[in-house]
Enzyme design. Sequence first.
Site, PDB file in Angstrom:
ATOM      1  CD  GLN A 270      18.617  18.620   3.411  1.00 32.54           C
ATOM      2  OE1 GLN A 270      17.431  18.831   3.245  1.00 32.54           O
ATOM      3  NE2 GLN A 270      19.310  17.914   2.529  1.00 32.54           N
TER       4      GLN A 270
ATOM      5  CG  PHE B  24      13.064  13.758   3.826  1.00 29.21           C
ATOM      6  CD1 PHE B  24      13.632  12.495   3.893  1.00 29.21           C
ATOM      7  CD2 PHE B  24      12.283  14.184   4.880  1.00 29.21           C
ATOM      8  CE1 PHE B  24      13.404  11.671   4.989  1.00 29.21           C
ATOM      9  CE2 PHE B  24      12.047  13.364   5.979  1.00 29.21           C
ATOM     10  CZ  PHE B  24      12.609  12.104   6.037  1.00 29.21           C
TER      11      PHE B  24
ATOM     12  CD  GLU C 154      20.615  20.528  -1.976  1.00 33.51           C
ATOM     13  OE1 GLU C 154      19.990  19.465  -2.078  1.00 33.51           O
ATOM     14  OE2 GLU C 154      21.436  20.927  -2.816  1.00 33.51           O
TER      15      GLU C 154
ATOM     16  NE  ARG D 256      21.258  14.097  -8.582  1.00 35.11           N
ATOM     17  CZ  ARG D 256      22.305  13.273  -8.508  1.00 35.11           C
ATOM     18  NH1 ARG D 256      22.236  12.053  -9.015  1.00 35.11           N
ATOM     19  NH2 ARG D 256      23.432  13.661  -7.957  1.00 35.11           N
TER      20      ARG D 256
ATOM     21  NE  ARG E   9      15.550   8.930   0.848  1.00 38.92           N
ATOM     22  CZ  ARG E   9      15.228   8.234   1.932  1.00 38.92           C
ATOM     23  NH1 ARG E   9      14.095   8.466   2.544  1.00 38.92           N
ATOM     24  NH2 ARG E   9      16.048   7.313   2.403  1.00 38.92           N
TER      25      ARG E   9
ATOM     26  CG  PHE F 210      18.450  17.001  -6.701  1.00 37.86           C
ATOM     27  CD1 PHE F 210      18.181  17.884  -5.665  1.00 37.86           C
ATOM     28  CD2 PHE F 210      19.249  17.458  -7.744  1.00 37.86           C
ATOM     29  CE1 PHE F 210      18.696  19.181  -5.676  1.00 37.86           C
ATOM     30  CE2 PHE F 210      19.760  18.751  -7.768  1.00 37.86           C
ATOM     31  CZ  PHE F 210      19.484  19.612  -6.729  1.00 37.86           C
TER      32      PHE F 210
ATOM     33  CB  THR G 185      24.741  16.939 -11.372  1.00 43.59           C
ATOM     34  OG1 THR G 185      23.949  18.010 -10.858  1.00 43.59           O
ATOM     35  CG2 THR G 185      23.990  15.641 -11.184  1.00 43.59           C
TER      36      THR G 185
ATOM     37  CB  ALA H  29      24.159  14.890  -3.872  1.00 41.89           C
TER      38      ALA H  29
ATOM     39  CD  GLU I 159      19.597  12.058  -3.400  1.00 40.85           C
ATOM     40  OE1 GLU I 159      20.802  11.953  -3.696  1.00 40.85           O
ATOM     41  OE2 GLU I 159      18.886  12.973  -3.813  1.00 40.85           O
TER      42      GLU I 159
HETATM   43  N1  LUZ Z   1      21.735  18.707  -4.568  1.00 45.51           N
HETATM   44  C1  LUZ Z   1      22.512  19.386  -5.410  1.00 45.51           C
HETATM   45  C2  LUZ Z   1      21.436  17.420  -4.782  1.00 45.51           C
HETATM   46  O1  LUZ Z   1      22.750  20.572  -5.188  1.00 45.51           O
HETATM   47  N2  LUZ Z   1      23.047  18.765  -6.460  1.00 45.51           N
HETATM   48  C3  LUZ Z   1      22.813  17.480  -6.747  1.00 45.51           C
HETATM   49  O2  LUZ Z   1      23.313  16.945  -7.724  1.00 45.51           O
HETATM   50  C4  LUZ Z   1      21.959  16.765  -5.881  1.00 45.51           C
HETATM   51  N3  LUZ Z   1      21.646  15.502  -6.125  1.00 45.51           N
HETATM   52  C5  LUZ Z   1      20.835  14.875  -5.310  1.00 45.51           C
HETATM   53  C6  LUZ Z   1      20.323  15.528  -4.219  1.00 45.51           C
HETATM   54  N4  LUZ Z   1      20.616  16.784  -3.950  1.00 45.51           N
HETATM   55 MO1  MOS Z   2      18.895  16.184  -1.292  1.00 42.37          MO
HETATM   56  S1  MOS Z   2      17.345  15.914  -2.552  1.00 42.37           S
HETATM   57  O1  MOS Z   2      20.002  15.044  -1.361  1.00 42.37           O
HETATM   58  O2  MOS Z   2      18.937  17.537  -0.396  1.00 42.37           O
END
Ligand code: LUZ
Ligand code: MOS
Length: 770
Positions: free
Chosen positions: A191, A222, A226, A304, A336, A338, A433, A502, A705
């Site tokens: 991702q 999901f 990331e 979060r 998803r 977070f 955030t 996010a 999300e």
């Molecule tokens: N990933 C991130 C996220 O690095 N920061 C965020 O605030 C976030 N929020 C939701 C999903 N992934």
């Molecule tokens: Mo995400 S939990 O938006 O990689």
Amino acid sequence: MKNIDSRTHTRGESVYLDDVPLIQGTLFGASFGSPIANGHITSLDLSEAEKIPGVVRILTYKDITGQNQIGGIIPDEPLLAEHHVDFCGMPVAFVVAETYEAAHAAVKKIKVEIDPLPIITDPRDAHALGQLIVPPRTHRLGDTEAAWQSCEYIFEGLAETNGQEHLYIETQGAYAIPQENNALKIYSSTQSPRATQAATCKVLGVAMHQVEVDVIRLGGGFGGKEDQANAWAALCALAAHILKKPVKYALDRMEDMAMTGKRHPYSSDFKIGLDKHFKILAYEVQFYQNAGAAADLSPAVLERTLFHCTNTYFIPNVHAVAYSCKTNLPPNTAFRGFGGPQGMFVIEAAIVKAAENLGVDASVIQQINLNKTGDEFPYGQKAVSEAHACWDKAMDRFNIESVIKETHYFNSTNKLYKKGIAMMPICFGISFTNTMMNQGRALVHVYTDGSVSVSTGAVEMGQGVNTKMLQVAAYVFGIDADKVKLQSTSTSRVANTSPSAASATADLNGKAVFMACTEIANRLKQVAADEMHIPIASITLKDNHIHVSDQKHEMTWERLIMSAFFKRVSLSEHAHYATPEIHYDKLKEKGHPFAYHVYGTAITQVTIDCLRGTYQVDAVKVVHDFGVSMNPLIDRGQIEGGIVQGIGWMTLEELIYDKEGKLKSNALSTYKVPDIYSVPKVLEIDFLETTADNLAIFRSKAVGEPPLMYGIGAYFALRNAIKAFNPDAHIPLSAPMTPEKTLMALYSKPLKPDQEKNEETTSSLEVNQR
Ligand code: LUZ
Ligand code: MOS
């Protein structure tokens, strides 16, 4: 517009990492993970493994040419264990062989001796020992200490949610291909192409311009990719770098389930105070996050949780503290929502606890406390609220008064089946955030035949972001969709991408596409204006033609492009978008972190078979704040998928680690995910078009999300159905509510007051083991 991938998906022609044609000489990797969750490595014996025919090389930390470090937020995570392991499955060695089979056979022959150390799997145990990933974070509003004095009712309790396996259909993997002069091209199921590139370069000790990460699409992410796609890419890249051969590694399902982190389990204590009209005056909560053995994204997830700890309610006095607790589980990661869902579960649990004690329906307390525009969140941002609009429309549209009556009637006339309902309002903040991450880029080329190529930082993972990007370009240029092609996400075409995460990907990259296309369109209009000697303001681009004062002109898009090319006008543009208005001060824990919020209300109806503890979700009906959806078909798909995934987390999916930190539910035979039989029999989604100005692309609000959290309603609906059967049932506020737990709860006895504290501090892990 349909998802542009739907045709190739349906025909099985879409290309994923595993479909990339192999170059001759490609080698295959497999990693050897620690069998022990905590200890010192005293010996590592590779000799038997090296004898397996086809094995080319077995890499350990000693072979790393750069730094042995892949930690994203905190440098606390070695790629390959050195002298110490701290979770089961932690990669210790990486086998490279001529075949997949040889690589896996060799892994089985590796012998490691580990001096074991005590294993911690419970976040509260880690907290008690002072094992925190980062210092605790605190959000505060008003003064809870003073507010307790004014409360008519005060309730305390404990709530727990378990983790969740991402179960992307496509497992983690990467394919690294050496290029000339020590450069590398990496196909990765990530991702976050930038993070994969950066982590790889750190491990190899090479500059980022030497490594291109290219992503065609993901079979689901999901959040699981990331941060956690990086290790596999770095391992393949290291081997490719050393051996000068292409190296591929795609994890099989059980490897993936055992080695990768998941949604964070949380255990939390709450205290809620209400006045005599059920207005919530004060809320205190302590979150114990089970971070696993390294930071990964846990500090951001923790944050979060705090941002969403009051869900969609206005509470004037809040004191929320969050601890990221270091345990011997694989590092848990983005999933998803977070951390948001974990925070929201606790406030919902607190409201339910209050409602049950006060003898009112939880929905009464929920409704009274919904926020309004201008209300302040504990982090300082003021709400632009659609909470009442969603709630009121749901009450009306779904006849909730009569659903309540029908449910009571059903329950009074049926002994062995009971129905339960629950309302679940949501509010989710859109933006990373971490303010710095809210940037997106796009590179747009118009070719001389009028066809258009769009590259962005967005990663397509089934969510339909490429379709939305295409819509933006086609709209700005006023041309047919088939003239636009979305390219893969490559760090060479679009650099320094933020992860597709996010829920913000379409906004950040879509705005950049919009800017790039608008810039080109303005140049084209200037060309036409000069040619026709008319003011540029009278020209628009529509229907593959120039329009002059809204009249279709004979000059086609293609002609216009040729004119511009002959006049040596640039037909390419790169644009950068950074979300305006957002800011956050982590020291004060105040600011305006979100571009906007997404709202909605769901009602969930369930029926329990009280002999067997089995249940079905009869219906989930939602009024959802879409802003102005730019693609209702895709957005509906996101809502449906999110709800089902949320229901899975809350009901069926039960991660079980034993006391040794080993994952017991390590395959789909023991880890149950929702299937076609467990999805709601009725799934109704009502589009609330909201008109408040927002920073979404075309005012089409982010949709990735937020819908997951509607699934929380399923937990509380089941709870209500159990209570309908056995009003005195003792039901710990602990998700998931599996059929086994449902059956136990149906025939449970109320706790004696002195049992309450003990019973409730028992973690779900231990409950599972019992
Ligand atoms: N990933 C991130 C996220 O690095 N920061 C965020 O605030 C976030 N929020 C939701 C999903 N992934
Ligand atoms: Mo995400 S939990 O938006 O990689």
